[in-house]
Design a protein around this motif. Structure first.
Motif, PDB file in Angstrom:
ATOM      1  N   SER A 159       0.856  -1.206   0.000  1.00  0.00           N
ATOM      2  CA  SER A 159       0.000   0.000   0.000  1.00  0.00           C
ATOM      3  C   SER A 159       0.885   1.247   0.000  1.00  0.00           C
ATOM      4  O   SER A 159       0.762   2.120   0.834  1.00  0.00           O
ATOM      5  CB  SER A 159      -0.963  -0.029   1.188  1.00  0.00           C
ATOM      6  N   SER A 160       1.746   1.324  -0.982  1.00  0.00           N
ATOM      7  CA  SER A 160       2.845   2.269  -1.056  1.00  0.00           C
ATOM      8  C   SER A 160       3.024   2.621  -2.537  1.00  0.00           C
ATOM      9  O   SER A 160       2.583   1.861  -3.390  1.00  0.00           O
ATOM     10  CB  SER A 160       4.131   1.609  -0.565  1.00  0.00           C
ATOM     11  N   GLY A 173       2.750   1.083   3.315  1.00  0.00           N
ATOM     12  CA  GLY A 173       1.971   0.221   4.193  1.00  0.00           C
ATOM     13  C   GLY A 173       2.291  -1.243   3.936  1.00  0.00           C
ATOM     14  O   GLY A 173       2.486  -1.663   2.797  1.00  0.00           O
ATOM     15  N   ARG A 175       1.763  -5.218   3.496  1.00  0.00           N
ATOM     16  CA  ARG A 175       0.674  -6.059   3.004  1.00  0.00           C
ATOM     17  C   ARG A 175       0.434  -7.206   3.983  1.00  0.00           C
ATOM     18  O   ARG A 175      -0.710  -7.533   4.292  1.00  0.00           O
ATOM     19  CB  ARG A 175       1.027  -6.600   1.625  1.00  0.00           C
ATOM     20  N   LEU A 198       2.156   0.825   9.225  1.00  0.00           N
ATOM     21  CA  LEU A 198       1.946   1.858   8.212  1.00  0.00           C
ATOM     22  C   LEU A 198       2.997   2.932   8.483  1.00  0.00           C
ATOM     23  O   LEU A 198       3.030   3.507   9.567  1.00  0.00           O
ATOM     24  CB  LEU A 198       0.534   2.444   8.314  1.00  0.00           C
ATOM     25  N   TYR A 223      -2.884  -4.796   4.390  1.00  0.00           N
ATOM     26  CA  TYR A 223      -3.124  -3.445   3.863  1.00  0.00           C
ATOM     27  C   TYR A 223      -2.778  -3.453   2.389  1.00  0.00           C
ATOM     28  O   TYR A 223      -1.671  -3.817   1.998  1.00  0.00           O
ATOM     29  CB  TYR A 223      -2.320  -2.424   4.670  1.00  0.00           C
ATOM     30  N   SER A 226      -3.380   2.545  -0.858  1.00  0.00           N
ATOM     31  CA  SER A 226      -3.622   3.730  -0.043  1.00  0.00           C
ATOM     32  C   SER A 226      -3.602   4.967  -0.929  1.00  0.00           C
ATOM     33  O   SER A 226      -3.072   4.918  -2.039  1.00  0.00           O
ATOM     34  CB  SER A 226      -2.539   3.855   1.033  1.00  0.00           C
ATOM     35  N   PHE A 239      -6.248   3.940   3.744  1.00  0.00           N
ATOM     36  CA  PHE A 239      -5.646   2.632   3.414  1.00  0.00           C
ATOM     37  C   PHE A 239      -6.750   1.582   3.280  1.00  0.00           C
ATOM     38  O   PHE A 239      -7.545   1.405   4.206  1.00  0.00           O
ATOM     39  CB  PHE A 239      -4.721   2.162   4.543  1.00  0.00           C
ATOM     40  N   SER A 240      -6.773   0.888   2.150  1.00  0.00           N
ATOM     41  CA  SER A 240      -7.717  -0.228   2.035  1.00  0.00           C
ATOM     42  C   SER A 240      -7.091  -1.471   2.638  1.00  0.00           C
ATOM     43  O   SER A 240      -5.869  -1.571   2.764  1.00  0.00           O
ATOM     44  CB  SER A 240      -8.054  -0.487   0.566  1.00  0.00           C
ATOM     45  N   CYS A 331      -8.017   2.078  -3.282  1.00  0.00           N
ATOM     46  CA  CYS A 331      -8.584   3.019  -2.322  1.00  0.00           C
ATOM     47  C   CYS A 331      -8.230   4.380  -2.885  1.00  0.00           C
ATOM     48  O   CYS A 331      -7.085   4.795  -2.786  1.00  0.00           O
ATOM     49  CB  CYS A 331      -7.917   2.767  -0.969  1.00  0.00           C
TER      50      CYS A 331
END
Ligand code: CUA
Length: 658
Positions: A159-160, A173, A175, A198, A223, A226, A239-240, A331
């Motif tokens: 999530s980056s 973030g 995973r 995160l 995660y 984002s 963040f999803s 997200c």
């Protein structure tokens, strides 16, 4: 569980009956007459946009032109690149150092361009590495990787790497949930014990240098993606996540149980205040921080040992969960900052949350309990609405300036255009096939440049000439300036094109570096003239301080090297003209060539194993006499008395001719 299996069965069916080959009308008929004209960039003309497309499991970042789809350069980032010597020469090797040691490969995912006031500013592009969690920063002047920072307490850095509105932070973030700190424990005890990080990485506005400001220690969910808030929601990050079930095996089933997972809303401005007031605690960690010094053009790797950790319970009012159906992948936040879109992979509808409603819900404490102490906002209290039955398997959404969203649907292989406010589908277009991300230049900013859309597809199948079992992955270019999306072009990509960042060419082309000034070269082993070139023995090390200029090396005859020596070629390119790199390659060297830009120095190590007279040459076709750009190293036996000798045209460089 049954319903999930039924859903997946439908999904597999849909994938397998994708439209067939290019000869069918399905693809040809999709093109209108002037598509060719729209992508044609005449010889000698420039493209309108740069597109930086992730190289996925190649670990690199590729630079393309839009609308032509032409590939200009592959920027080496997380993987060794023998073409350029990145990760092979002594100067760049430290860039690939990690807490696990030297790692020659990475899995690059999401490039994002730096912003000022919510608009692209063209200073840097950031990209994350998924496997050994890292974030890289690449200069948009030199198109070179300038910094790589490893992310501790993280695994599967997915999530980056998305930047906030003024590039205050680049965010990373995890995973995977993992034991933090890492320790020997039964996997079956995942639930409640594994955690997730995160990470908010501060960006120095002058140098671009990155430092981890703080890490949030979150529950061990997965995660996924984002995005930053912008405009009214600036100061927040979203963040999803999936696997709020905290399953540790057969996730395809066990992490698909909950009807709703979450989007985490994180108020980083509030967390900054808490930190100022002394909240958070330092923890011992180990992570590599690699920086490139442009003056010495040499990387150094430093091992950092501390990170500031913030627990959610330390920062009440800063973190909330927004219930979002169902295993949301993308997200995405619209250009106004009001709408937060959750792309529920397994949901029949798209979920749109409202930032305004979220603030009211927080003020009203409209909560539905909590998870690990993090308040869950009532779905109805935060949800703006849903887009019903838009397609199957929504993954990612980008936006234009006219209030429209464009969402990719992996399973139904299409891009769907819809109006965010009205929640109405406006247009849909098939893609070939199984689209993942899409990109509109500036699509993750307040100001998208909504002329083109690039769909990045996971499966190519029959779109190109076959090349054995492995066929390239592919991007497709759409014109989105009108009401209807128009397919213009297919073009192949390197690795897996996870995501991309696009920017108008005029924002960076004029500041693109042409050469490096020789007088500014602070490399300790540089030579500034041929007269300075020399060969020096230090024990069993032989250091060759060599220059290159069209079309010879100095020196080009070297003697006195012995088997068992370690030979360092410190090679400086003395050229001061644009587009005249030289290369260097030594027979039998167990490394790659070096491609050296004008004004720069690079170092290659060679350990000769056999006596003989061994040639080296320039690998880059640099002039009409490129073939003549060559030389010899004489290698004597281990105990031989052959003295060090180095010449050019039988003279010692720098010594007066008689
Ligand atoms: Cu120098 Cu080819």
């Amino acid at each position: 569980m049954k319903s999930i299996f039924a859903f997946l069965t439908v999904a597999v069916f849909l994938v397998s009956c994708n439209p067939a080959p290019t000869s069918s009308k399905s693809s040809k008929g999709a093109l209108t007459g002037n598509a060719a004209e729209k992508v044609y960039v005449a010889p000698g003309q420039y493209d309108e946009f740069y597109a930086f497309i992730s190289g996925g499991f190649s670990g690199q970042l590729a630079v393309y032109g839009l609308p032509s789809g032409r590939l200009f350069r592959v920027i080496p980032v997380f993987s060794q690149d023998p073409e350029k010597g990145y990760g092979y020469n002594e100067e760049t090797k430290p860039m690939l150092n990690t807490s696990h040691g030297f790692v020659p490969w990475g899995d690059s995912h999401h490039p994002d361009i730096s912003q000022t006031n919510g608009e692209l500013d063209g200073r840097w592009v950031f990209i994350n590495e998924n496997n050994t969690p890292r974030i890289a920063r690449i200069s948009l002047e030199t198109f070179e990787t300038e910094e790589i920072i490893e992310i501790p307490n993280s695994a599967g850095n997915h999530s980056s790497s998305f930047v906030t509105e003024n590039s205050e932070y680049v965010v990373a973030g995890t995973r995977f949930g993992v034991p933090i700190p890492q320790r020997d424990m039964p996997i079956s005890e995942y639930k409640g014990n594994f955690k997730a990080s995160l990470s908010f990485i501060k960006i120095n506005q002058e140098s671009g240098n990155m430092n981890i400001a703080f890490q949030l220690r979150m529950p061990g969910f997965d995660y996924d993606l984002s995005h930053p808030g912008r405009g009214k929601s600036h100061g927040w990050f979203f963040f999803s996540m999936y696997n709020t079930e905290e399953a540790h095996s057969l996730l395809e089933v066990n992490a698909s149980q909950n009807d709703k997972d979450f989007i985490a809303a994180v108020n980083w401005k509030k967390i900054e205040e808490y930190i100022k007031a002394g909240k958070g605690h330092k923890e011992k960690v180990k992570y590599a921080h690699n920086t490139w010094n442009d003056d010495t053009h040499t990387a150094t790797s430093k091992m950092e040992n501390e990170v500031l950790v913030v627990n959610p319970q330390d920062v009440p009012g800063a973190i909330y969960f927004l219930p979002t159906p169902k295993s949301p992948h993308g997200c995405d936040v619209d250009p106004t900052g009001e709408y937060i879109i959750g792309n529920g992979k397994l949901a029949a509808a798209m979920t749109v949350h409202s930032f305004t409603k979220m603030q009211k819900a927080i003020a009203d404490k409209a909560f539905d309990g909590d998870k690990y102490g993090i308040p869950i906002i009532k779905f109805e209290a935060v949800n703006y609405g849903t887009l019903e039955q838009p397609g199957l398997g929504p993954l990612h959404t980008e936006f234009d300036t006219r209030g429209n969203a464009y969402t990719t649907f992996f399973i139904s292989s299409e891009v769907v255009k819809w109006n965010v406010k009205d929640l109405k589908v406006i247009d849909r277009h098939p893609v070939y096939y199984s689209v993942g991300h899409l990109m509109i230049p500036g699509g993750n900013s307040r100001k998208p440049f909504d002329k083109y859309l690039v769909a990045m597809n996971k499966i190519t199948k029959d779109r190109y000439l076959p090349t054995g079992p492995e066929v390239c992955q592919s991007a497709q270019l759409f014109d989105i300036s009108g009401d209807k999306m128009e397919l213009l072009l297919d073009f192949p990509t390197i690795g897996e094109p996870h995501y991309a960042a696009g920017i108008p060419a005029k924002m960076i082309m004029d500041k693109s570096q042409k050469i490096y000034k020789l007088e500014d070269n602070k490399h300790p082993d540089a030579v500034k003239t041929e007269a300075d070139t020399k060969v020096v023995r230090k024990g069993n090390e032989v250091h060759i301080y060599m220059s290159m200029i069209r079309s010879h090396f100095s020196p080009d005859n070297i003697e006195g090297v012995k088997v068992g020596d370690k030979v360092f070629f410190h090679v400086t390119n003395l050229e001061q003209d644009y587009d005249v790199p030289h290369g260097f390659a030594m027979i039998g060297a167990q490394t790659a060539e070096m491609l050296i830009m004008p004004g720069r120095t690079a170092t290659s190590v060679w350990e000769p194993k056999e006596v003989g007279v061994w040639p080296f040459y320039c690998t880059d076709f640099c002039s009409a006499l490129h073939q003549e750009m060559q030389g010899y190293v004489r290698v004597s036996a281990k105990g031989a008395k052959t003295p060090i000798k180095y010449t050019l045209d039988d003279e010692v460089p720098g010594e007066e001719e008689e």
